[in-house]
Write a protein that holds these residues in place. Structure first.
Motif, PDB file in Angstrom:
ATOM      1  N   ASP A 107       0.897  -1.028  -0.060  1.00  0.00           N
ATOM      2  CA  ASP A 107      -0.069  -0.046  -0.008  1.00  0.00           C
ATOM      3  C   ASP A 107       0.958   1.200   0.254  1.00  0.00           C
ATOM      4  O   ASP A 107       1.870   1.453   0.804  1.00  0.00           O
ATOM      5  CB  ASP A 107      -0.977  -0.086   1.287  1.00  0.00           C
ATOM      6  CG  ASP A 107      -1.855  -1.195   1.311  1.00  0.00           C
ATOM      7  OD1 ASP A 107      -2.118  -1.663   0.102  1.00  0.00           O
ATOM      8  OD2 ASP A 107      -2.414  -1.610   2.365  1.00  0.00           O
ATOM      9  N   LEU A 108       0.483   2.153  -0.732  1.00  0.00           N
ATOM     10  CA  LEU A 108       1.445   3.425  -1.011  1.00  0.00           C
ATOM     11  C   LEU A 108       0.607   4.427  -0.140  1.00  0.00           C
ATOM     12  O   LEU A 108      -0.540   4.784  -0.388  1.00  0.00           O
ATOM     13  CB  LEU A 108       1.788   4.056  -2.459  1.00  0.00           C
ATOM     14  CG  LEU A 108       2.429   2.702  -3.342  1.00  0.00           C
ATOM     15  CD1 LEU A 108       2.466   3.327  -4.845  1.00  0.00           C
ATOM     16  CD2 LEU A 108       3.682   2.360  -2.830  1.00  0.00           C
ATOM     17  N   LEU A 109       1.196   4.990   1.003  1.00  0.00           N
ATOM     18  CA  LEU A 109       0.434   5.568   1.906  1.00  0.00           C
ATOM     19  C   LEU A 109       0.713   7.314   1.831  1.00  0.00           C
ATOM     20  O   LEU A 109      -0.118   7.860   2.118  1.00  0.00           O
ATOM     21  CB  LEU A 109       0.758   4.957   3.158  1.00  0.00           C
ATOM     22  CG  LEU A 109       0.477   3.670   3.396  1.00  0.00           C
ATOM     23  CD1 LEU A 109       1.087   3.386   5.007  1.00  0.00           C
ATOM     24  CD2 LEU A 109      -0.814   3.319   3.114  1.00  0.00           C
ATOM     25  N   SER A 110       1.772   7.811   1.241  1.00  0.00           N
ATOM     26  CA  SER A 110       2.140   9.239   1.441  1.00  0.00           C
ATOM     27  C   SER A 110       3.012   9.450   0.226  1.00  0.00           C
ATOM     28  O   SER A 110       3.690   8.681  -0.428  1.00  0.00           O
ATOM     29  CB  SER A 110       2.672   9.570   2.613  1.00  0.00           C
ATOM     30  OG  SER A 110       3.249  10.859   2.683  1.00  0.00           O
ATOM     31  N   ILE A 111       2.867  10.716  -0.449  1.00  0.00           N
ATOM     32  CA  ILE A 111       3.848  11.213  -1.462  1.00  0.00           C
ATOM     33  C   ILE A 111       4.071  12.676  -1.051  1.00  0.00           C
ATOM     34  O   ILE A 111       3.237  13.581  -0.553  1.00  0.00           O
ATOM     35  CB  ILE A 111       3.049  10.951  -2.744  1.00  0.00           C
ATOM     36  CG1 ILE A 111       3.983  11.566  -3.881  1.00  0.00           C
ATOM     37  CG2 ILE A 111       1.692  11.845  -2.722  1.00  0.00           C
ATOM     38  CD1 ILE A 111       3.434  11.388  -5.385  1.00  0.00           C
ATOM     39  N   SER A 112       5.465  12.931  -1.360  1.00  0.00           N
ATOM     40  CA  SER A 112       5.849  14.465  -1.205  1.00  0.00           C
ATOM     41  C   SER A 112       6.957  14.740  -2.003  1.00  0.00           C
ATOM     42  O   SER A 112       7.537  13.927  -2.356  1.00  0.00           O
ATOM     43  CB  SER A 112       6.236  14.516   0.254  1.00  0.00           C
ATOM     44  OG  SER A 112       6.616  15.781   0.565  1.00  0.00           O
ATOM     45  N   GLY A 113       7.073  16.040  -2.318  1.00  0.00           N
ATOM     46  CA  GLY A 113       8.293  16.502  -3.339  1.00  0.00           C
ATOM     47  C   GLY A 113       8.572  17.755  -3.170  1.00  0.00           C
ATOM     48  O   GLY A 113       7.840  18.668  -2.418  1.00  0.00           O
TER      49      GLY A 113
ATOM     50  N   ILE B   2       7.749   8.784  -2.669  1.00  0.00           N
ATOM     51  CA  ILE B   2       6.478   7.819  -2.173  1.00  0.00           C
ATOM     52  C   ILE B   2       6.884   6.731  -1.093  1.00  0.00           C
ATOM     53  O   ILE B   2       7.925   6.117  -1.449  1.00  0.00           O
ATOM     54  CB  ILE B   2       5.752   7.078  -3.302  1.00  0.00           C
ATOM     55  CG1 ILE B   2       5.123   8.090  -4.406  1.00  0.00           C
ATOM     56  CG2 ILE B   2       4.658   6.351  -2.779  1.00  0.00           C
ATOM     57  CD1 ILE B   2       4.782   7.283  -5.807  1.00  0.00           C
ATOM     58  N   VAL B   3       6.176   6.571  -0.246  1.00  0.00           N
ATOM     59  CA  VAL B   3       6.328   5.746   0.861  1.00  0.00           C
ATOM     60  C   VAL B   3       5.038   4.599   1.114  1.00  0.00           C
ATOM     61  O   VAL B   3       4.173   5.383   0.940  1.00  0.00           O
ATOM     62  CB  VAL B   3       6.872   6.253   2.474  1.00  0.00           C
ATOM     63  CG1 VAL B   3       8.383   7.085   2.135  1.00  0.00           C
ATOM     64  CG2 VAL B   3       5.918   7.044   2.866  1.00  0.00           C
ATOM     65  N   GLY B   4       5.395   3.539   1.985  1.00  0.00           N
ATOM     66  CA  GLY B   4       4.371   2.661   1.983  1.00  0.00           C
ATOM     67  C   GLY B   4       4.471   1.432   2.928  1.00  0.00           C
ATOM     68  O   GLY B   4       5.632   1.628   3.830  1.00  0.00           O
ATOM     69  N   THR B   5       3.739   0.572   2.835  1.00  0.00           N
ATOM     70  CA  THR B   5       3.739  -0.495   3.700  1.00  0.00           C
ATOM     71  C   THR B   5       5.275  -1.389   3.566  1.00  0.00           C
ATOM     72  O   THR B   5       5.843  -1.271   2.443  1.00  0.00           O
ATOM     73  CB  THR B   5       2.917  -1.459   3.643  1.00  0.00           C
ATOM     74  OG1 THR B   5       2.469  -2.059   2.479  1.00  0.00           O
ATOM     75  CG2 THR B   5       1.443  -0.775   4.358  1.00  0.00           C
ATOM     76  N   ARG B   6       5.840  -2.185   4.527  1.00  0.00           N
ATOM     77  CA  ARG B   6       6.912  -3.019   4.514  1.00  0.00           C
ATOM     78  C   ARG B   6       8.103  -2.142   4.081  1.00  0.00           C
ATOM     79  O   ARG B   6       9.048  -2.629   3.254  1.00  0.00           O
ATOM     80  CB  ARG B   6       6.582  -4.187   3.793  1.00  0.00           C
ATOM     81  CG  ARG B   6       5.547  -4.962   4.009  1.00  0.00           C
ATOM     82  CD  ARG B   6       5.395  -6.260   3.267  1.00  0.00           C
ATOM     83  NE  ARG B   6       5.286  -5.977   1.772  1.00  0.00           N
ATOM     84  CZ  ARG B   6       5.309  -7.052   0.900  1.00  0.00           C
ATOM     85  NH1 ARG B   6       5.567  -8.243   1.131  1.00  0.00           N
ATOM     86  NH2 ARG B   6       5.198  -6.780  -0.393  1.00  0.00           N
ATOM     87  N   GLY B   7       8.155  -0.885   4.560  1.00  0.00           N
ATOM     88  CA  GLY B   7       9.410  -0.082   4.342  1.00  0.00           C
ATOM     89  C   GLY B   7       9.519   0.192   2.671  1.00  0.00           C
ATOM     90  O   GLY B   7      10.831   0.688   2.102  1.00  0.00           O
ATOM     91  N   CYS B   8       8.551   0.314   1.951  1.00  0.00           N
ATOM     92  CA  CYS B   8       8.588   0.625   0.474  1.00  0.00           C
ATOM     93  C   CYS B   8       8.801   2.040   0.222  1.00  0.00           C
ATOM     94  O   CYS B   8       8.273   3.008   1.120  1.00  0.00           O
ATOM     95  CB  CYS B   8       7.325   0.253  -0.024  1.00  0.00           C
ATOM     96  SG  CYS B   8       7.045   0.659  -1.956  1.00  0.00           S
ATOM     97  N   VAL B   9       9.733   2.490  -0.476  1.00  0.00           N
ATOM     98  CA  VAL B   9      10.151   3.746  -0.916  1.00  0.00           C
ATOM     99  C   VAL B   9      10.267   3.669  -2.566  1.00  0.00           C
ATOM    100  O   VAL B   9      11.095   2.926  -3.105  1.00  0.00           O
ATOM    101  CB  VAL B   9      11.336   4.299  -0.277  1.00  0.00           C
ATOM    102  CG1 VAL B   9      11.729   5.429  -0.784  1.00  0.00           C
ATOM    103  CG2 VAL B   9      11.303   4.204   1.260  1.00  0.00           C
ATOM    104  N   MET B  10       9.495   4.906  -2.881  1.00  0.00           N
ATOM    105  CA  MET B  10       9.693   5.002  -4.474  1.00  0.00           C
ATOM    106  C   MET B  10      10.426   6.285  -4.907  1.00  0.00           C
ATOM    107  O   MET B  10       9.826   7.216  -3.741  1.00  0.00           O
ATOM    108  CB  MET B  10       8.768   4.712  -5.389  1.00  0.00           C
ATOM    109  CG  MET B  10       8.120   3.121  -5.089  1.00  0.00           C
ATOM    110  SD  MET B  10       6.569   2.779  -6.166  1.00  0.00           S
ATOM    111  CE  MET B  10       7.344   3.147  -7.772  1.00  0.00           C
ATOM    112  N   ARG B  11      11.301   6.468  -5.735  1.00  0.00           N
ATOM    113  CA  ARG B  11      11.526   8.021  -6.027  1.00  0.00           C
ATOM    114  C   ARG B  11      11.310   8.152  -7.361  1.00  0.00           C
ATOM    115  O   ARG B  11      11.621   7.173  -8.429  1.00  0.00           O
ATOM    116  CB  ARG B  11      13.288   8.095  -5.806  1.00  0.00           C
ATOM    117  CG  ARG B  11      13.899   9.276  -6.174  1.00  0.00           C
ATOM    118  CD  ARG B  11      15.403   9.319  -5.779  1.00  0.00           C
ATOM    119  NE  ARG B  11      16.048   8.031  -6.191  1.00  0.00           N
ATOM    120  CZ  ARG B  11      16.431   7.835  -7.542  1.00  0.00           C
ATOM    121  NH1 ARG B  11      16.485   8.754  -8.452  1.00  0.00           N
ATOM    122  NH2 ARG B  11      17.226   6.815  -7.836  1.00  0.00           N
ATOM    123  N   LEU B  12      11.083   9.656  -7.607  1.00  0.00           N
ATOM    124  CA  LEU B  12      10.799   9.678  -9.140  1.00  0.00           C
ATOM    125  C   LEU B  12      11.948  10.223  -9.736  1.00  0.00           C
ATOM    126  O   LEU B  12      12.830  11.128  -9.526  1.00  0.00           O
ATOM    127  CB  LEU B  12       9.781  10.954  -9.151  1.00  0.00           C
ATOM    128  CG  LEU B  12       9.408  11.476 -10.541  1.00  0.00           C
ATOM    129  CD1 LEU B  12       8.526  10.543 -11.312  1.00  0.00           C
ATOM    130  CD2 LEU B  12       8.486  12.751 -10.321  1.00  0.00           C
TER     131      LEU B  12
END
Length: 620
Positions: free
Chosen positions: A554-560, A568-578
């Motif tokens: 689940d993706l729970l928050s986004i900021s820039g 973007i961050v989410g469950t299980r330590g998920c991090v994504m970067r643009l």
């Protein structure tokens, strides 16, 4: 009632990595791999594995491919389409997009990652429609190659074919005896073996010679040992023993020696290095483990002839054979096929020390650049330099959003209560008197602050008091993003996004049924929304478009921010970067759920979440 045992995954991985008792390979029982796509009438002769994929070849032009993903029919074993129905006896390649298979009637096939193509063999006589009695149709039974991409295939009548990396050509053989095994050794040396005790060696100059073997074994397998010696397996008829017996022969220091063991063996078909020893398979389901000249018979639970061994990258192995048999000693075939665990990629994120282990719901940057994190039981922290310090708790209620107006700090959360901090203490600023949680907050000035929450709750503070605004929905609204007081978005349940134009809130269709938790954009024509089960949508100023993430998280928050980029961050330590308009996964160094992310104006990024986790991505 029979108790079903769930395998201990940690113990299983220790087995695959060889951390168990060294004698374990001599004791582990073997069993058939379930749901193989071959039938009882099929003979599987050999196989190849790499990059988590598996190819098994057999009779009737059969190639089974296993990728770990089910096809449209739900099968994980795919029957590949081939240009021949002739039996295939051997397979080798440098990768899953460069494989060669050899078989009956001299068939030589190549797979380029897309399709199999017939290169040689299977020549049909134009007059009677049968296979032509030509040299090209000489059956091939084994193939092996080296790290330079060269390969050799051997077969009946001493046939040897060589692939130089570009073309296949026949090489001059010093024998007419049927050859059944070939193996590449260091130093560009190649060995081949077959009937009547025949062992051939190809020297570095490319010339084949016949070694003087006084034994009459019919060899089916060769293994080049670490010390340069050979181990050969096969069998022959012994008059004094009154029957056919399997035989192991060692070639070392220019001498052939038959190894003697107490128990008689059937014909041996394949030898492969396995867990610091040698795995051996043969007729009638016989499996053996050889180490330091000690031979242990393994429990195979099968009476079918076993033709070859496929050693997996994990150190485990498969045995293939008659009646569509594929066997392994691993408790979980899928895990055994998986490549070895790789070292975790270095993470650009650092875990920060914080004075709490309570759940953190959010992190935000204030007007003056100060960052605040907040969460359960009235937790509010302020970042001072590189140190997080606890502020007094507004109450015992959970804090789900904080906003710095520049003239005071607001905190809100459970029971619809909003508190204001004057720098020394908190005071109750507004009480909704309803059991609704305020989940998001944004403001453009001390005289204009908005809050959203459960059941379509929207509040506005005009500098004098808080007033409820009509939202037209009973959906929860999880956060707020805005460019100004006339361009504001609030995501909610079942793909809902409300859009504010300065006058009223209206539905803004995103085109998904998944819950949406966060929204961010750097302009009105470049906006992203994130949510449940990896949901990621982009608005280009005209319409929303769903973006594939292949994530279950689940993706729970986004900021820039301009200095930091977007995250973007989410469950299980998920991090994504643009990165150049593409969202890429980035290792966070934690498996804790991350509930909120804040990309600051100076370029640092903070993420907070479960168990009081606070991550920092420092200035690059």
């Amino acid at each position: 009632m029979t108790e079903t045992r769930t395998p201990d995954r940690r113990r299983f991985f220790r087995q695959l990595l060889g951390a168990e008792d060294a004698a374990a390979p001599g004791r582990a029982p073997w069993r058939r791999v379930p749901e193989v796509g071959a039938g009882d009438g099929d003979v599987l002769w050999s196989g190849w594995t790499g990059s988590g994929e598996l190819f098994v070849v057999g009779d009737e032009g059969m190639v089974l491919r296993y990728t770990g993903s089910a096809d449209a029919g739900g099968s994980q074993w795919q029957h590949m389409t081939l240009p021949t129905r002739l039996p295939l006896h051997g397979i080798w390649g440098t990768g899953a997009d460069n494989l060669f298979a050899v078989g009956w009637m001299g068939v030589l096939l190549h797979f380029d990652g897309t399709q199999w193509r017939l290169l040689q063999g299977g020549v049909i006589d134009d007059q009677d429609g049968r296979f032509a009695p030509c040299e090209e149709n000489t059956p091939l039974f084994a193939i092996d190659g080296n790290d330079q991409g060269q390969a050799w295939a051997v077969g009946d009548d001493g046939m040897i074919r060589h692939f130089d990396g570009h073309n296949w050509q026949q090489e001059r053989s010093p024998t007419q005896v049927n050859l059944r095994a070939v193996a590449c050794a260091p130093g560009n040396i190649v060995y081949a073996a077959g009937g009547e005790g025949t062992v051939l060696r190809r020297n570095s100059d490319g010339q084949w010679e016949k070694l003087d073997c006084p034994l009459g074994s019919g060899f089916h397998a060769i293994l080049v040992m670490d010390d340069g010696s050979l181990l050969l397996g096969g069998g022959r008829y012994f008059v004094d023993q009154g029957g056919f017996r399997g035989e192991l022969v060692r070639y070392k220091n220019d001498r052939f020696q038959a190894l003697s063991f107490d128990d008689p063996m059937p014909r041996l078909r394949s030898l492969k290095a396995y867990k610091e020893g040698v795995l051996i398979v043969g007729d009638q389901g016989h499996l053996y483990y050889l180490k330091d000249l000690r031979l242990d018979k393994l429990e195979s639970n099968s009476h079918h002839d076993l033709m070859d061994i496929i050693v997996l990258s994990t150190g485990e192995a498969l045995a293939v054979g008659d009646f569509g048999t594929i066997m392994t000693a691993a408790e979980d075939f899928t895990q055994a096929l998986a490549p070895p665990p790789k070292a975790a990629a270095a993470s650009p994120w650092e875990i920060m020390d914080v004075p709490t282990r309570r759940q953190l719901w959010g992190v935000v940057e204030g007007q003056d650049g100060t960052c605040y994190a907040y969460g359960e039981a009235g937790t509010v922290m302020r970042l001072h330099g590189d140190t997080w310090e606890l502020l007094p708790a507004p109450s015992e209620l959970a804090v789900h959003c904080v906003w710095d107006t520049g003239a005071g700090l607001f905190a809100a959360g459970q029971l619809g209560r909003i508190f204001r901090f004057d720098g020394q203490q908190w005071a109750l600023h507004y009480d909704l008197n309803l059991d609704l949680t305020i989940l998001g907050m944004w403001g453009s000035s001390p005289e204009s602050v908005y809050a959203v929450g459960d059941e379509g709750l929207i509040l506005h503070f005009d500098g004098l008091g808080w007033q409820r605004m009509p939202s037209g929905t009973q959906s929860a609204l999880y956060s707020l993003w805005a460019m100004d007081d006339e361009h504001m978005l609030a995501p909610g349940d079942f793909g809902l996004v409300l859009r504010y134009n300065g006058t009223e809130w209206a539905d803004f269709n995103v085109g998904t049924e998944n819950f949406l938790y966060g929204i961010w954009g750097d302009s009105l024509s470049d906006i992203y929304a994130v949510g449940l089960s990896g949901t990621l949508a982009h608005f280009n100023g005209q319409r929303w478009q769903q973006m594939a993430t292949r994530l279950r998280d689940d993706l729970l928050s986004i900021s820039g921010s301009e200095a930091a980029g977007a995250f973007i961050v989410g469950t299980r330590g998920c991090v994504m970067r643009l990165d150049d308009d593409q969202w890429v996964y980035e290792p966070s160094g934690t498996d804790a759920g991350l509930r909120s992310v804040c990309a600051t104006r100076n370029g640092a990024v903070y993420a907070v979440g479960d168990r009081g986790t606070v991550l920092q991505r420092p200035l690059s």
